[in-house]
Scaffold this motif. Structure first.
Motif, short mmCIF file in Angstrom:
data_model
loop_
_atom_site.label_atom_id
_atom_site.label_comp_id
_atom_site.label_asym_id
_atom_site.label_seq_id
_atom_site.Cartn_x
_atom_site.Cartn_y
_atom_site.Cartn_z
N VAL A 55 0.67 -1.15 0.06
CA VAL A 55 0.07 -0.17 -0.07
C VAL A 55 0.83 1.21 -0.13
O VAL A 55 1.77 1.42 0.94
N GLY B 186 -0.34 4.40 -1.09
CA GLY B 186 -1.28 5.54 -1.59
C GLY B 186 -1.23 6.68 -0.58
O GLY B 186 -1.85 7.67 -0.92
N GLY B 187 -0.66 6.65 0.58
CA GLY B 187 -0.69 7.56 1.65
C GLY B 187 -0.02 9.11 1.06
O GLY B 187 0.74 8.98 -0.03
N GLN B 188 -0.21 10.11 1.89
CA GLN B 188 0.32 11.36 1.49
C GLN B 188 1.39 11.53 2.22
O GLN B 188 2.15 12.43 1.86
N GLY B 189 1.96 10.97 3.31
CA GLY B 189 3.24 11.05 3.76
C GLY B 189 3.33 12.49 4.53
O GLY B 189 4.33 13.16 4.25
N SER B 190 2.46 12.82 5.06
CA SER B 190 2.35 14.31 5.50
C SER B 190 3.51 14.62 6.53
O SER B 190 4.02 15.61 6.60
N LEU C 238 6.33 13.13 7.01
CA LEU C 238 7.42 13.31 6.38
C LEU C 238 7.85 14.55 5.75
O LEU C 238 8.92 14.95 5.64
N LYS D 112 5.76 8.54 -1.16
CA LYS D 112 6.89 8.37 -0.21
C LYS D 112 8.02 6.81 -0.65
O LYS D 112 9.11 7.03 -0.22
N MET E 213 -0.36 -0.50 -4.62
CA MET E 213 -1.79 0.57 -4.59
C MET E 213 -1.09 2.03 -4.54
O MET E 213 -0.25 2.15 -3.58
N GLN F 152 -6.26 3.37 -5.53
CA GLN F 152 -7.28 3.72 -4.66
C GLN F 152 -8.15 4.66 -4.87
O GLN F 152 -8.07 5.33 -5.38
N ASP G 10 -9.30 6.97 0.18
CA ASP G 10 -10.24 6.20 1.16
C ASP G 10 -9.47 5.44 2.15
O ASP G 10 -9.80 4.57 2.80
N GLY G 11 -8.01 5.93 2.51
CA GLY G 11 -7.47 5.06 3.52
C GLY G 11 -6.85 3.55 2.82
O GLY G 11 -7.41 3.33 2.02
N GLN H 255 3.75 -2.16 4.11
CA GLN H 255 3.52 -0.69 4.04
C GLN H 255 4.92 0.01 3.44
O GLN H 255 6.07 -0.83 3.70
N VAL H 256 4.63 0.90 2.70
CA VAL H 256 5.70 1.56 1.78
C VAL H 256 7.06 2.19 2.60
O VAL H 256 8.14 2.27 2.36
N ASP H 257 6.71 2.65 4.01
CA ASP H 257 7.88 3.27 4.60
C ASP H 257 8.79 2.33 5.38
O ASP H 257 9.67 2.96 6.20
N GLU I 15 -12.19 7.43 6.14
CA GLU I 15 -11.20 6.45 5.83
C GLU I 15 -11.57 5.03 6.22
O GLU I 15 -12.22 5.17 7.08
#
Ligand code: UTP
Length: 447
Positions: free
Chosen positions: A98, A100-104, A106, A112, A149, A180, A205-206, A235-237, A360
């Motif tokens: 996954v 798709g997160g915004q990495g806010s 970081l 990310k 994703m 997503q 949508d989380g 997860q990507v991080d 989410e």
């Protein structure tokens, strides 16, 4: 979608105000607004409105018990590894990321996964994930399809990163990107928020949006066609993650589990990790915010934390379970945020206080639906060091230090001495562990 169709759909959802500024929009804005409206599903809008009305339903966690967590050693570990290797050799394993997160937190401007984490090469996070999958598939002689994703905001940049890097050596046909969903933001009273006169405010949508996206994109069908049985989720991080780890896959399969979770011991009683708990025959993830002080601090008779093992979101799913879950509605979680909006005259307003809700879905909400769940302990130092914050804990600095410490342990176990003052980096496609270092040898070089 035509204007007439949009009017009908919005009326059905009680959201006619979305077209309030139609007359003053140019062709381009009209087309993009219609495209946004076409993504709206009345049942989703109804679920958002209901969630706002009733509040997110948080079940009582006070009766939760610690789950049974396996710690594999000796013969049990060997058996799990062998079972997992069998699955890998049969080509029944996929990797699912996954991203798709915004990495806010970081504060990085881009996906990310493109964040440069290699201590020497500055290779991006995606590199370490892709090269591990490549190494694992070479070791077992079968491809491990890689499903990624993305979100609308980072899809193009993610694909460009893979293209520019030759898919990091992976066969292109084994990498499957899918995007997503985006859901509209709403005011407390359930009205969709316009952030410009011709534009609906939408947000990803989380990570739970994964299920619907897997189905919509054809990724689930692709997994089935390829004969995939076990899906390794990550997860990507976290570049330390042991993707498609045979022990975990083997344990999952041997247990007949539909949803398996790797868990690690909390570093302190209040660590901010989700805590899977047992409620009778089912399990549910209890978020750290839901845990009482008593639950956080409770000890067993040996003085260990009773709720010891938290989830860093490393899972294995049975593919058929994902398929069954993908058709069901998931609960929504609310985030109260400052969302740009338009006033009665159509002027854009940037609020100074939270004014609207984002919705989410969380992937672990399907845990209670698993007929069988399994939990496997692992050592945090070996497999988990996420890049969440720009500085301090869980930052690029701590992650790079943890990556290098792990590689140094491999090198030491292989009898290689490295000057502690020098940085270390190992391409996962070269070595996945100490055994590979012993097999392939080491070339210690400058630069
Ligand atoms: P996080 O909860 O850490 O969120 O995501 P984030 O967006 O990466 O970072 P912050 O909170 O804005 O700082 C955990 C994992 O879930 C994915 C992320 O890409 C990450 O791999 N994720 C999160 C999605 O794929 N989609 C989402 O909508 C949210």
């Amino acid at each position: 979608m035509t204007y007439e169709e949009a009017t009908k759909l919005l009326a059905k959802c009680g959201q006619a105000h979305v077209l309030a500024y139609w007359k003053r929009l140019g062709k381009k804005d009209r087309d993009s607004l219609l495209a946004q409206i076409a993504t709206i599903e009345p049942k989703n809008i109804a679920q958002c409105v209901k969630t706002l009305r009733d509040g997110a339903q948080v079940p009582d966690s006070s009766k939760g018990k610690a789950p049974k967590v396996a710690v594999l050693k000796g013969k049990a570990l060997k058996a799990a590894v062998e079972a997992g290797e069998k699955e890998l050799r049969a080509g029944r394993v996929a990797a699912l990321l996954v991203a798709g997160g915004q990495g806010s937190r970081l504060g990085y401007d881009g996906p990310k996964g493109c964040y440069e984490i290699g201590p020497i090469t500055n290779a991006p996070l995606f590199y370490f994930h892709a090269r591990k999958i490549l190494a694992r598939s070479l070791r077992y002689g079968r491809s491990i399809p890689f499903y990624i994703m993305t979100s609308e905001a980072n899809d193009a940049a993610t694909k460009a990163c893979f293209e520019a890097n030759g898919y990091f050596g992976l066969p292109k046909e084994d990498v499957f990107f899918f995007t997503q969903g985006m859901w509209p933001g709403m005011t407390k009273d359930g009205r969709i928020i316009l952030d410009r006169p011709g534009h609906i405010f939408m947000s990803p949508d989380g990570h739970g949006g994964l299920l619907a996206a897997l189905k919509r994109s054809g990724a689930l069908a692709d997994m089935k066609k390829r004969g995939v049985k076990s899906v390794f989720f990550f997860q990507v991080d976290n570049p330390l993650v042991e993707i498609a780890d045979p022990a975990f896959i083997g344990y999952h399969v041997a247990e007949g589990s539909e949803y398996s979770l790797k868990l690690c011991a909390k570093r302190d009683p209040y660590e901010k990790v989700g805590m899977p708990m047992r409620f009778g025959d089912t399990h549910r993830m209890v978020e750290y915010t839901e845990m009482t002080k008593e639950q956080c601090e409770r000890r067993d008779k040996n003085g260990r934390l009773y709720f010891l093992y938290g989830s860093p979101a490393i899972h294995v799913f049975d593919r058929a379970f994902l398929e069954a879950e993908a058709s069901k509605a998931m609960p929504l979680h609310l985030a109260f945020k400052k969302i740009p909006c338009v006033d009665a005259k159509g002027a854009v307003v940037k609020p100074s206080e939270p004014n609207g809700y984002k919705f989410e879905k969380f992937i672990f909400d399907i845990l209670p639906n698993a007929k069988k769940a399994a939990f496997l302990a692992f050592d945090q130092a070996e497999e988990f060091s996420p890049v969440k914050n720009a500085e301090g804990t869980d930052s690029p600095a701590t992650c790079k230090a943890d990556m290098q410490a792990k590689w140094r342990r491999w090198l030491a176990a292989a009898g290689v001495t490295v000057d502690p003052a020098l940085p270390v980096e190992i391409d996962p496609a070269y070595a996945l562990d100490t055994a590979d270092i012993l097999k392939n040898g080491v070339c210690l070089g400058a630069d």
